[in-house]
Design a protein around this motif. Structure first.
Motif: not given
Length: 308
Positions: A32-39, A41-56
């Protein structure tokens, strides 16, 4: 790799994705992937990066399922704050949905219900021991760029570092704002719950958000746990620190029966190669499309398989 859409929760339904390997036989371990602070999406998108998509997707290639979902404050922010008002906490923002995700995985016939892990990033890593204790019941915990300190301590430190790098009018304005915020943060535990609920903080929350979270620290939850723990940290992380946070976990877990620590030179808070070692340029760094390093994901998978 099989990717399936899922819906998480009832009162606050969330869109998500379940990623499952398409090779091998038998039941898969899952994360189960759990986000950091702030709002986010499911990919934990921050501008040009999507850490959770990469990890999953990386874990799926290595025989491990993963579930990721939009954060409740991302999908239902206004509704959530209206319903909770000044009583809004990380329980409603993060904890409940992580538990829902674990329960959903346990009901899937392709998943080994006894081998479900939590991988919390940043604030999600800080909360991972609490999520486990409050219904997650995970087989093990992965803490990605987390901290055993209280959130307000980290915030004050980040603000002070930003002020050091600021110049001119920006520094003067930021200094006044930071001083005002610091005064609020210093008084949190002197306030009753009701008084804390009357002090506005950020994003529609009150100081009660921080007070509730800080009343029992990550360290206290960790000391009560004997479950396998993997702590991962990049040495160019500017949001949590090597000497205070990574080393802090090592000190807390020095007598733990099954704690593993992974330290990555030149990686930032999202486990990507650092570009600017400057907290004021973090968003500039995150605007560049890049990916979580493969060897970080491989280390996660190796640890999970070793415990599965």
């Amino acid at each position: 790799m099989i990717t399936e859409k899922i819906t998480l929760g009832n009162e606050y339904p969330l869109d998500g994705l379940l990623t499952i390997p398409d090779t091998g036989n038998g039941l898969y371990p899952a994360v189960v992937l759990v986000h950091g602070s702030g709002s986010s999406n499911m990919d934990e998108k921050i501008h040009g990066i999507r850490p959770f998509k990469d990890i999953a997707e990386g874990l799926a290639k290595l025989g491990i399922a993963a579930i990721r979902y939009d954060k409740r404050s991302y999908t239902h922010g206004k509704k959530l704050l209206k319903a909770m008002g000044d009583s809004f906490t990380v329980k409603e923002e993060t904890i409940e949905d992580a538990v829902f995700a674990a329960d959903l995985l346990r009901k899937d016939s392709r998943i080994n219900p006894d081998k479900i892990y939590i991988a919390g990033h940043s604030l999600g890593g800080m909360l991972a021991p609490r999520i486990d204790a409050e219904g997650g019941n995970f087989a093990g915990l992965i803490i990605l760029a987390g901290s055993p300190r209280k959130l307000e301590e980290i915030m004050k430190e980040q603000q002070a570092e930003f002020l050091q790098s600021a110049k001119g009018i920006v520094k003067w304005i930021a200094g006044k704002q930071i001083k005002k915020i610091a005064t609020k943060l210093d008084s949190i535990y002197d306030l009753s719950d009701e008084a804390a609920k009357k002090v506005p903080f950020a994003g529609g929350t009150t100081l009660y958000y921080l007070k509730e979270m800080g009343m029992k620290t990550s360290e206290e939850y960790l000391k009560d746990s004997t479950k396998p723990i993997l702590v991962m940290h990049g040495d160019k992380d500017l949001q949590v620190l090597t000497d205070q946070d990574f080393e802090g976990y090592k000190a807390i877990l020095q007598n733990h029966p099954d704690a593993t620590f992974k330290f990555y030179p030149n990686l930032n808070h999202c486990f990507m190669p650092a570009i600017y070692h400057d907290i004021s340029k973090l968003m500039k760094e995150y605007k560049l499309e890049r990916h979580v390093e493969d060897y970080v994901i491989a280390d996660m998978a190796e640890w999970i398989h070793a415990h599965a």
